[in-house]
Each structure stands twice: as structure tokens, then as C-alpha cells.
Design an enzyme around this catalytic site. Structure first.
Site, PDB file in Angstrom:
ATOM      1  N   SER A  16       0.767   2.735  -1.977  1.00  0.00           N
ATOM      2  CA  SER A  16       2.082   3.280  -1.618  1.00  0.00           C
ATOM      3  C   SER A  16       3.178   2.236  -1.819  1.00  0.00           C
ATOM      4  O   SER A  16       4.200   2.245  -1.150  1.00  0.00           O
ATOM      5  CB  SER A  16       2.066   3.746  -0.156  1.00  0.00           C
ATOM      6  N   GLY A  19       4.909   1.131  -7.410  1.00  0.00           N
ATOM      7  CA  GLY A  19       4.320   1.971  -8.455  1.00  0.00           C
ATOM      8  C   GLY A  19       3.888   3.315  -7.898  1.00  0.00           C
ATOM      9  O   GLY A  19       4.238   4.377  -8.432  1.00  0.00           O
ATOM     10  N   VAL A  83      -9.466   2.139  -0.599  1.00  0.00           N
ATOM     11  CA  VAL A  83     -10.337   2.662  -1.657  1.00  0.00           C
ATOM     12  C   VAL A  83     -11.307   1.572  -2.092  1.00  0.00           C
ATOM     13  O   VAL A  83     -10.895   0.484  -2.507  1.00  0.00           O
ATOM     14  CB  VAL A  83      -9.502   3.176  -2.854  1.00  0.00           C
ATOM     15  N   GLU A 178      12.997 -18.847  -2.214  1.00  0.00           N
ATOM     16  CA  GLU A 178      13.678 -18.121  -1.139  1.00  0.00           C
ATOM     17  C   GLU A 178      13.162 -18.561   0.222  1.00  0.00           C
ATOM     18  O   GLU A 178      13.922 -18.735   1.180  1.00  0.00           O
ATOM     19  CB  GLU A 178      13.518 -16.611  -1.345  1.00  0.00           C
ATOM     20  N   ALA A 326       9.008  -5.683  -9.376  1.00  0.00           N
ATOM     21  CA  ALA A 326       9.192  -4.346  -8.821  1.00  0.00           C
ATOM     22  C   ALA A 326       9.614  -3.329  -9.885  1.00  0.00           C
ATOM     23  O   ALA A 326       9.104  -2.196  -9.903  1.00  0.00           O
ATOM     24  CB  ALA A 326      10.226  -4.410  -7.696  1.00  0.00           C
ATOM     25  N   GLN A 327      10.528  -3.712 -10.778  1.00  0.00           N
ATOM     26  CA  GLN A 327      11.012  -2.744 -11.763  1.00  0.00           C
ATOM     27  C   GLN A 327       9.918  -2.298 -12.726  1.00  0.00           C
ATOM     28  O   GLN A 327       9.889  -1.136 -13.135  1.00  0.00           O
ATOM     29  CB  GLN A 327      12.213  -3.331 -12.542  1.00  0.00           C
TER      30      GLN A 327
HETATM   31  C1  LIG Z   1       6.711 -12.163  -1.345  1.00  0.00           C
HETATM   32  C2  LIG Z   1       7.037 -11.388  -2.606  1.00  0.00           C
HETATM   33  C3  LIG Z   1       8.310 -11.419  -3.138  1.00  0.00           C
HETATM   34  C4  LIG Z   1       8.620 -10.706  -4.283  1.00  0.00           C
HETATM   35  N1  LIG Z   1       9.901 -10.740  -4.761  1.00  0.00           N
HETATM   36  C5  LIG Z   1      10.209  -9.984  -5.835  1.00  0.00           C
HETATM   37  C6  LIG Z   1      11.555  -9.928  -6.301  1.00  0.00           C
HETATM   38  O1  LIG Z   1      12.446 -10.607  -5.767  1.00  0.00           O
HETATM   39  N2  LIG Z   1      11.834  -9.110  -7.356  1.00  0.00           N
HETATM   40  C7  LIG Z   1      10.863  -8.355  -7.957  1.00  0.00           C
HETATM   41  O2  LIG Z   1      11.162  -7.601  -8.881  1.00  0.00           O
HETATM   42  N3  LIG Z   1       9.592  -8.403  -7.540  1.00  0.00           N
HETATM   43  C8  LIG Z   1       9.250  -9.196  -6.495  1.00  0.00           C
HETATM   44  N4  LIG Z   1       7.947  -9.231  -6.072  1.00  0.00           N
HETATM   45  C9  LIG Z   1       6.936  -8.474  -6.814  1.00  0.00           C
HETATM   46  C10 LIG Z   1       6.966  -7.012  -6.464  1.00  0.00           C
HETATM   47  O3  LIG Z   1       6.990  -6.831  -5.089  1.00  0.00           O
HETATM   48  C11 LIG Z   1       5.718  -6.376  -7.093  1.00  0.00           C
HETATM   49  O4  LIG Z   1       5.800  -6.546  -8.481  1.00  0.00           O
HETATM   50  C12 LIG Z   1       5.620  -4.900  -6.753  1.00  0.00           C
HETATM   51  O5  LIG Z   1       5.507  -4.719  -5.370  1.00  0.00           O
HETATM   52  C13 LIG Z   1       4.419  -4.303  -7.464  1.00  0.00           C
HETATM   53  O6  LIG Z   1       4.321  -2.959  -7.109  1.00  0.00           O
HETATM   54  P1  LIG Z   1       2.895  -2.255  -7.120  1.00  0.00           P
HETATM   55  O7  LIG Z   1       3.116  -0.829  -6.767  1.00  0.00           O
HETATM   56  O8  LIG Z   1       2.176  -2.583  -8.361  1.00  0.00           O
HETATM   57  O9  LIG Z   1       2.087  -2.989  -5.960  1.00  0.00           O
HETATM   58  P2  LIG Z   1       2.461  -3.121  -4.410  1.00  0.00           P
HETATM   59  O10 LIG Z   1       3.894  -2.893  -4.161  1.00  0.00           O
HETATM   60  O11 LIG Z   1       1.845  -4.416  -3.999  1.00  0.00           O
HETATM   61  O12 LIG Z   1       1.654  -1.938  -3.737  1.00  0.00           O
HETATM   62  C14 LIG Z   1       0.249  -1.935  -3.730  1.00  0.00           C
HETATM   63  C15 LIG Z   1      -0.200  -0.824  -2.818  1.00  0.00           C
HETATM   64  O13 LIG Z   1      -1.590  -0.614  -2.969  1.00  0.00           O
HETATM   65  C16 LIG Z   1      -2.221  -0.558  -1.707  1.00  0.00           C
HETATM   66  N5  LIG Z   1      -3.612  -0.947  -1.920  1.00  0.00           N
HETATM   67  C17 LIG Z   1      -4.102  -2.082  -2.435  1.00  0.00           C
HETATM   68  N6  LIG Z   1      -5.443  -2.022  -2.513  1.00  0.00           N
HETATM   69  C18 LIG Z   1      -5.786  -0.804  -2.030  1.00  0.00           C
HETATM   70  C19 LIG Z   1      -7.022  -0.139  -1.841  1.00  0.00           C
HETATM   71  N7  LIG Z   1      -8.179  -0.708  -2.169  1.00  0.00           N
HETATM   72  N8  LIG Z   1      -7.010   1.091  -1.299  1.00  0.00           N
HETATM   73  C20 LIG Z   1      -5.848   1.687  -0.948  1.00  0.00           C
HETATM   74  N9  LIG Z   1      -4.647   1.115  -1.123  1.00  0.00           N
HETATM   75  C21 LIG Z   1      -4.631  -0.123  -1.657  1.00  0.00           C
HETATM   76  C22 LIG Z   1      -1.389  -1.497  -0.846  1.00  0.00           C
HETATM   77  O14 LIG Z   1      -1.606  -1.241   0.517  1.00  0.00           O
HETATM   78  C23 LIG Z   1      -0.004  -1.108  -1.332  1.00  0.00           C
HETATM   79  O15 LIG Z   1       0.416   0.070  -0.712  1.00  0.00           O
HETATM   80  C24 LIG Z   1       7.619  -9.943  -4.914  1.00  0.00           C
HETATM   81  C25 LIG Z   1       6.326  -9.927  -4.408  1.00  0.00           C
HETATM   82  C26 LIG Z   1       6.026 -10.636  -3.247  1.00  0.00           C
HETATM   83  C27 LIG Z   1       4.634 -10.614  -2.682  1.00  0.00           C
END
Ligand SMILES: Cc1cc2nc3c(=O)[nH]c(=O)nc-3n(C[C@H](O)[C@H](O)[C@H](O)COP(=O)(O)OP(=O)(O)OC[C@H]3O[C@@H](n4cnc5c(N)ncnc54)[C@H](O)[C@@H]3O)c2cc1C
Length: 437
Positions: A16, A19, A83, A178, A326-327
Site C-alpha cells: 500500500s 506503487g 505475503v 535530511e 516515489a515518482q
Molecule cells: C527514509 C526515506 C526517504 C525517502 N525520500 C524520498 C524522497 O525525498 N523523494 C523520493 O522520490 N523518494 C524518496 N524515497 C523513496 C520512496 O519512498 C520510494 O521510492 C517509494 O516509497 C517506493 O514506493 P513502492 O510502492 O515501490 O514501495 P513502498 O512505498 O515502500 O511500499 C511498499 C509496500 O509494500 C508493503 N509490503 C512489503 N512487503 C510486503 C509483504 N511481504 N506483504 C505485504 N505487503 C508488503 C509495505 O508494507 C508497503 O505498504 C525515500 C525512501 C525512504 C525510506
């Protein structure tokens, strides 16, 4: 034919985060049922975790309930679950919960499970230098940081006072920069005058990295500006410095062929990411290749090779040299959703994911940030105003935006921190204390 008799395609989304949530929202009006299965009940805005760790924002402001966000989306269901297994052939996932395991069937699967911290093979460092990926991590760090000042106040031995007042941040990317900037603000500004025996301005904040610049991805101009600003606010950047050991009382480093030790009770790790365990489960069942970090090598349309109904997006996909930001996660989540909508509608699919880079931002201190947008580069106040606007735009929920602005005003215009609470349950560097007693 009675449409109600035909079951709608089941889209299952793991995660959640950016992505997963944006993929679910993009399927709002599609003739499918969407199920999000995630390990936490919230959507986490990770870029602001450092503000929870340093007492500026509350967890709720950056981690609203996923169920609440999606409650008006009639075709979406939210389930708690970790999962642990994916079966591509049977089209099922298995999730663990405290109440037992369950299995769900899918027609289409989007895996958006993000990334975990990597200690480059030195997992034992984690105990003394925790990373920051979740709300729990941020609250643990909050306990350690505020606790360090409290314990320094009680200490008789001047060397131990210094150790409590030395903070080491490993990793000079945006998170490390930061975090270091905020600890500097805390010690030099927020906490100034609040203790009777120690002067919090004596705190040393050390930012370490094996590379020779801070924020290398931002380019030379912004890296230099950021380094200058960090020096100005009292952060010691030790670059070209590799961590070779971490223990309760300090950190061993190597630079220029010389080993030395930095005495510090409070360390944090903001260097390196690895794919989460569920990526290995996905690779195992689909035969997908993974890169060195364990991320799934996907087709240009984000699907897993040989499995047009399974997508990996965000931090856990490996596609060209796309960064883990994030993007990329938002846009790839939406792209996967769009591909599924096309498949359901019987339209041609396979369109490659095209990433639109909206730029990068990192704050150094209050009113000072660096920003790179297209060919434009911003520093100082203009960079910070851009940072403010972008974060307000992407924070989820109107209420959160309003309270975040209030808390930012308290911290940046005033000297306070609204969220300094550390409960008795939260560890104040308990492992350090256990080691010493
Ligand atoms: C401290 C920090 C600072 C950041 N700062 C920036 C920034 O300034 N700018 C920027 O663009 N990006 C930043 N990022 C990166 C950005 O947050 C990530 O690229 C982004 O969150 C990736 O999105 P995602 O959906 O792939 O994964 P996430 O947002 O990490 O979401 C993963 C999801 O999967 C779930 N999950 C994982 N494993 C399982 C499983 N086995 N079963 C069920 N659920 C599961 C988690 O609970 C979570 O809900 C930062 C990251 C961190 C950690």
C-alpha cells in the site's frame, strides 16, 4: 447475458505504498475487483519519515489509513497480511497474519512491495545503526535521538557525555542529508537552553559516506551547495569514508587506507537498499531474473517476463537505470493498472513504461533545500519553497496537509517540535544501555 453472473476479473495488489496505492486508484472505474494486501494498515509517505524521527510531524500525518483513503472506491478492498508466497501457476498468494494464514486468488497481480535496508552483507550492523523504512523505525530513532540528550544530561563522565552527544548518520543521499540536517537543527536550535548540565550545541553530527560527495545523484552544482549548507549548520561531512564496523559505543571507519574509530552511541543507517523477501518468492514462482539488489527484472511494460498478468512496480522492479523514488513507483503503478485495463478490455498491450522525471528535492535545514527540475537548479529559500509546495501536493488527505503546515510553522518559524513524545515502550537505545550495565 446477465452481467452479474460473470465474475469480474480479480486484481490483487501487494503493498500500500506509492506503487500499490496509485495502481489501486487508477483502477477505480475499471470493471474489476481490486484487493490490496499489505503488511501495514497505512499508506506511508516515506520521504517525510525523518520528520517523524526528529519530532516535527506525527506518524498519522505521513501514514494515513489505507482503508480510509479507499473507502469511497467501491471496487476496492483492503486486507492486512504479510505475503509470504506467490504461486504464479495457481494464481494465488498466501499471506500471514496474527489470526492465521489466508490464500487469495488473482487474475492479475501487481507486486509493489518496495525495498528493505541493505547493510551490504553486514546485517549485524543493524542492531546498533538502525535504518529508517517504517513508522516503527522512525519512532525507534526518535527514542534514540531524544533519549541521547536525556542520558547525556545524567552522565558524570565527560567522555560518555561526548559519546551521547555524537550522532553518526551513514549515507549521504537525501535521507542521510535530511536526517543530519534535522539533528543539527535540533541540537543547535530547538533544544538550546532546555538542559541544565549539558549544552546541546556541543553535539557533533557526523555524516559519513564512501562516495566523495553528498547527494551524488543531484549533480556537482547542487552537491557542492548542499555540502556548503551542511557545514554552515554544523554537520561534519566525512566523505570517501567506509564503515567497517559498528558496535554499541561507536563506529569503525576507514579512509585513505587508515582505520579509526568514532565514539558515538547514536548511529543511523541511510545507505543501500535491497529487494524485500517477497521479491524472491515472485522470482521463484515466475523464473524472473533479479538484479544485484534482488529486484525483479521486468519487461519494458513492467510485466514479469513470461507472465503478462503479473507486474512488479516501484522500488522492487529493475528496469533500465530507473531510480528507486516515489515518482517512479507512482507512475509505474499507474502504468501497470493501465495495462490491466487494456487486457480486460481486449485491447493491445505491451506499451513500454515511460518515466516522466519531475525532478529531485532534498532539504538541508529550515528554509534551505536543493532542487533539480529539468535543467533548472534551485538552492536556498527558493529550493525550500519548492520542497514545501511539492510535499503539500503529495501528502495524502486534506486534514494531514493542514496539520503538517501547522507543525512546520511550529518548527521552522518557531523553535518548537510538536511531536517529541517518546513512550516508555520505545527503546531509548536499550541495546547501548544493556551493553554498558
Ligand atoms: C527514509 C526515506 C526517504 C525517502 N525520500 C524520498 C524522497 O525525498 N523523494 C523520493 O522520490 N523518494 C524518496 N524515497 C523513496 C520512496 O519512498 C520510494 O521510492 C517509494 O516509497 C517506493 O514506493 P513502492 O510502492 O515501490 O514501495 P513502498 O512505498 O515502500 O511500499 C511498499 C509496500 O509494500 C508493503 N509490503 C512489503 N512487503 C510486503 C509483504 N511481504 N506483504 C505485504 N505487503 C508488503 C509495505 O508494507 C508497503 O505498504 C525515500 C525512501 C525512504 C525510506
Amino acid at each position: 447475458m446477465d452481467e452479474r453472473a460473470t465474475p469480474r476479473p480479480q486484481v490483487l495488489i501487494i503493498g500500500s505504498g506509492f506503487g500499490g496505492l496509485f495502481a489501486a486508484k487508477a483502477l477505480k472505474n475499471a470493471p474489476v475487483d481490486v484487493t490490496i494486501v499489505a503488511r501495514t494498515t497505512h499508506h506511508l509517505f516515506q520521504p517525510l519519515l525523518y520528520q517523524v524521527a526528529t519530532g516535527i510531524l506525527s506518524p498519522g500525518e505521513i501514514a494515513p489509513s489505507t482503508r480510509e483513503i479507499l473507502h469511497r472506491q467501491r471496487n476496492a478492498e483492503v486486507l492486512l497480511g504479510d505475503v509470504t508466497d506467490i504461486d504464479a501457476e495457481a494464481q494465488t498468494i498466501t499471506a500471514e497474519t496474527l489470526a492465521g494464514n489466508y490464500t487469495r486468488r488473482f487474475d492479475y497481480l501487481i507486486v509493489a512491495a518496495g525495498a528493505t535496508q541493505s547493510y551490504f552483507g553486514n546485517d549485524k550492523f543493524a542492531e546498533f545503526a538502525p535504518g529508517m523504512k517504517s513508522i516503527d523505525d522512525a519512532l525507534e530513532l526518535r527514542g534514540r535521538i531524544f533519549g541521547a540528550f536525556e542520558l547525556a544530561e545524567l552522565e558524570q563522565d565527560p567522555e560518555a557525555v561526548k559519546r551521547w552527544l555524537t550522532f553518526v548518520v551513514v549515507g549521504a543521499g537525501p535521507t542521510g542529508v535530511e536526517m543530519a540536517g534535522q539533528i543539527a537543527e535540533l541540537s543547535h536550535r530547538t533544544l538550546r537552553g532546555q538542559f541544565r548540565r549539558i549544552d546541546t550545541r556541543d553535539a557533533r553530527i557526523v555524516l559519513l559516506d564512501a562516495v566523495t560527495t553528498v547527494l551524488p545523484a543531484f549533480g556537482d552544482h547542487l552537491s557542492t551547495a548542499a555540502l556548503r549548507q551542511l557545514h554552515k549548520i554544523g554537520v561534519e561531512a566525512e566523505l570517501g569514508t567506509k564503515v567497517v564496523g559498528v558496535d554499541a559505543a561507536g563506529i569503525e571507519v576507514e579512509s585513505g587506507g587508515r582505520r579509526r574509530r568514532i565514539e558515538a552511541y547514536t548511529k543511523m543507517w541511510a545507505a543501500g537498499v535491497a529487494a524485500p523477501p517477497v521479491a524472491a518468492a515472485l522470482a521463484g514462482t515466475t523464473g524472473a531474473e533479479t538484479d544485484r539488489a534482488g529486484r525483479i527484472k521486468v519487461n519494458p511494460d513492467c510485466s514479469v517476463p513470461g507472465h503478462p498478468n503479473i507486474y512488479a512496480v516501484g522500488d522492487m522492479m529493475s528496469l533500465g537505470d530507473l531510480p528507486g523514488v516515489a515518482q517512479v513507483a507512482i507512475q509505474s503503478g499507474r502504468h501497470a493498472a493501465d495495462q490491466i485495463k487494456r487486457q480486460v478490455a481486449g485491447e493491445p498491450t505491451g506499451q513500454p513504461f515511460k518515466y516522466f522525471d519531475k525532478g529531485s528535492l532534498a532539504t538541508i535545514s529550515r528554509f534551505s533545500a536543493v532542487a533539480s527540475v529539468g535543467r533548472l537548479r534551485f538552492t536556498g529559500l527558493i529550493g525550500w519553497l519548492l520542497w514545501l509546495a511539492v510535499h503539500l501536493l503529495y501528502l495524502v488527505g486534506f486534514k494531514n496537509r493542514v496539520t503538517a503546515v501547522l507543525h512546520w510553522a511550529v518548527s521552522f518559524i518557531g523553535r518548537g517540535r510538536s511531536e517529541r513524545t517518546v513512550t516508555e515502550q520505545q527503546v531509548v537505545a536499550r541495546n547501548v544501555i544493556e551493553e554498558r550495565t
